[in-house]
Design an enzyme around this catalytic site. Sequence first.
Site, mmCIF file in Angstrom:
data_model
loop_
_atom_site.group_PDB
_atom_site.id
_atom_site.type_symbol
_atom_site.label_atom_id
_atom_site.label_comp_id
_atom_site.label_asym_id
_atom_site.label_seq_id
_atom_site.Cartn_x
_atom_site.Cartn_y
_atom_site.Cartn_z
ATOM 1 N N CYS A 1 -3.350 4.439 -4.720
ATOM 2 C CA CYS A 1 -4.239 5.570 -4.441
ATOM 3 C C CYS A 1 -3.996 6.716 -5.419
ATOM 4 O O CYS A 1 -4.486 7.826 -5.219
ATOM 5 C CB CYS A 1 -4.057 6.048 -3.000
ATOM 6 S SG CYS A 1 -2.390 6.640 -2.632
ATOM 7 N N ASP B 1 0.847 -1.202 0.000
ATOM 8 C CA ASP B 1 0.000 0.000 0.000
ATOM 9 C C ASP B 1 0.878 1.247 0.000
ATOM 10 O O ASP B 1 0.969 1.966 1.000
ATOM 11 C CB ASP B 1 -0.917 -0.024 1.229
ATOM 12 C CG ASP B 1 -1.902 1.146 1.235
ATOM 13 O OD1 ASP B 1 -2.220 1.659 0.144
ATOM 14 O OD2 ASP B 1 -2.358 1.532 2.325
#
Length: 403
Positions: free
Chosen positions: A346, A306
């Site tokens: 993201c 992430d």
Amino acid sequence: MNAPSPLPVATLKPRKALPFFCQHPWVYDSAIKRISGSVNTGDEVIVRANDGQFIARGLINPNSKIRIRLYSWDESTPLDASLWKSRVHHALQLREHLFGDTPTSKACRLIFSESDRLSGLTVDRFNDWLVVQWTSAALEKHQKEIIDALVEEVSPKGIWLRTEKGIKTLEGLDIDDGLIWGEEPPRSMTIEENALQFHVDLIEGQKTGFYFDQRENRRVIHDLAAKAHVLDVCTYTGSFALNAASNPQCESVLAIDSSPSALELAQSNADANGLASKVTFQRSDAFDGMSELVEQGRKFDLIVLDPPKLARTRGGLKRAVKAYIRLNSLAIQLLQPGGFLLTCSCSGHVSPTDFFQIIAQASLEVGRPVQILQELGQAPDHPVIASCPETSYLKAFLCRVIG
């Protein structure tokens, strides 16, 4: 009594109006043919098609590439305190329906910019404090009315302002981080997520202090962590790592991050939850740390990847894609046969199709077949509005290496 002065009118170029009739909220400077009258940042304007047809009301910022942000497609509805109050109310009403009187209601995103029809405003709740982030200088000019609405709806102890990196320059924002209403938040406070306790720093932590958008995906990792040796890359303050370690059958977690302050907070979170014996935190760059693990011959049953946003502009997309391929290639090499990978992006400029191709390329380069089991995304307090695809920014694929 003098009649109010007519609002300035922004007339669009031919064949540029369709997205805005469809209620996309961003009018770039390249779509505008002319603007009648003088305008300042935060002024309300009427947007019309090239033939003069009314489209919407918006706020203008002569200093931004997003020249006008649209808020009302009703010609009779002005952009005033009543509208902002209504938008705030409806945003908070959704979170009340989602979370009720649970701990999540005290630690969540209350307003998500375009998706809550308040383009340029993000508000997160941390217990009795709110953190506000402006990404629109035009909307920030209406701060008082919006803050008044938040205070009336939420009754917080205080409201703290945070500014995203680069936004001041892009928007011409003349603001400084700090207290904008009520009491200053404590430097360390504790919130609850998925029955775990997390210390957060609202003043110096990344973004607004915590990444609520991965809440549901962390539950997925908790369930997968049974009998697993887990690697959490870019752990930040340990949220994925601790969700994995909180599974009673989890074997171990190695969590890496390059930020000493984040790792210090992550270690305190592990201590607070009685999970320090299961989790090892290591300071390392993601690329270097994973490369070293590959050289050591280490293998894991479950990996979470992430990273922070790697493509902040469209010009940086090519470089970001190469970085994502490298990270995912390393992760695939580190997995046991049958091991699971939750890989995330993201970066709004990386589309779901781009990210799918990144995983496919990484699989090909490493020579290990990868199954995509599930496509995940952002938590429901980060809703996606149909008229603005850019609000679907978080890509998360749950994968399995089968060879």
